[in-house]
Design a protein around this motif. Structure first.
Motif, PDB file in Angstrom:
ATOM      1  N   SER A 178      -3.808  -0.124  -2.739  1.00  0.00           N
ATOM      2  CA  SER A 178      -2.559  -0.799  -3.111  1.00  0.00           C
ATOM      3  C   SER A 178      -1.867  -0.048  -4.247  1.00  0.00           C
ATOM      4  O   SER A 178      -2.497   0.719  -4.982  1.00  0.00           O
ATOM      5  N   PRO A 237      -2.804   4.649   2.662  1.00  0.00           N
ATOM      6  CA  PRO A 237      -2.725   3.222   3.010  1.00  0.00           C
ATOM      7  C   PRO A 237      -3.961   2.403   2.686  1.00  0.00           C
ATOM      8  O   PRO A 237      -3.950   1.189   2.851  1.00  0.00           O
ATOM      9  N   HIS A 238      -4.996   3.039   2.191  1.00  0.00           N
ATOM     10  CA  HIS A 238      -6.230   2.325   1.865  1.00  0.00           C
ATOM     11  C   HIS A 238      -6.182   1.688   0.482  1.00  0.00           C
ATOM     12  O   HIS A 238      -7.061   0.911   0.132  1.00  0.00           O
ATOM     13  N   HIS A 261       0.830  -1.202   0.000  1.00  0.00           N
ATOM     14  CA  HIS A 261       0.000   0.000   0.000  1.00  0.00           C
ATOM     15  C   HIS A 261       0.862   1.247   0.000  1.00  0.00           C
ATOM     16  O   HIS A 261       1.975   1.255   0.534  1.00  0.00           O
TER      17      HIS A 261
END
Length: 165
Positions: free
Chosen positions: A25, A22-23, A17
């Motif tokens: 990829s 970070p949500h 990610h």
């Protein structure tokens, strides 16, 4: 895991990610431009395009990609930074756009909409919280260089908008 080395590499990279988002990829962001794996699975090369040439997360993304590929069983890993063609928000997958929205980040406009913004026509950005089209840009700069700060005029929530490139 799969026996196909190239597919195994793609699966490993789908778990990496973006540290600033970070949500989503790096595959869904369209950062992974290609993967070439040896038939015996001993070596893999991945081409990655940074979202912005000055993105501070580039080195972390490359290290995380290398780590994930080594963990997937590749003994020799080559990460190649591919600058051309330059990354574009058009490469974000539909799943990536959905994940951005679910995280409260308005996804970038459809292909070509960034050109309108460059020509001085404002983007129509829907609020990722309530869906309202009644939004306004507060700042060209958001929580990261690739995002701008917006606010919904209906629910009054501030949100990031992933800028079109």
């Amino acid at each position: 895991m799969t026996d196909d080395p190239a597919r195994r590499a793609w699966q490993a990279l789908e778990e990496v990610h973006d540290p600033e988002i970070p949500h989503v990829s790096i595959v869904d962001l369209g950062i992974v431009r290609g993967v070439t794996a040896a038939a015996d699975g001993s070596r893999v090369e991945a081409a990655l395009s940074p979202t912005y040439s000055g993105c501070p997360a580039v080195s972390v993304i490359e290290l995380d990609a290398e780590t994930a590929l080594r963990a997937a069983g590749f003994a020799e890993v080559v990460i190649r930074r591919q600058m051309a063609p330059a990354w574009t928000t058009d490469w974000i997958t539909e799943r990536g756009r959905e994940r951005l929205k679910a995280a409260g980040i308005a996804p970038p406009d459809a292909a070509g909409a960034g050109k309108a913004a460059l020509l001085g026509r404002p983007a129509q950005v829907a609020c990722p919280q309530c869906g309202s089209p009644h939004t306004e840009q507060l700042s060209e700069f958001g929580s990261t260089a690739c995002k701008a700060l917006w606010r919904c005029r209906d629910c009054l929530e501030p949100f990031d908008y992933f800028k079109c490139i």
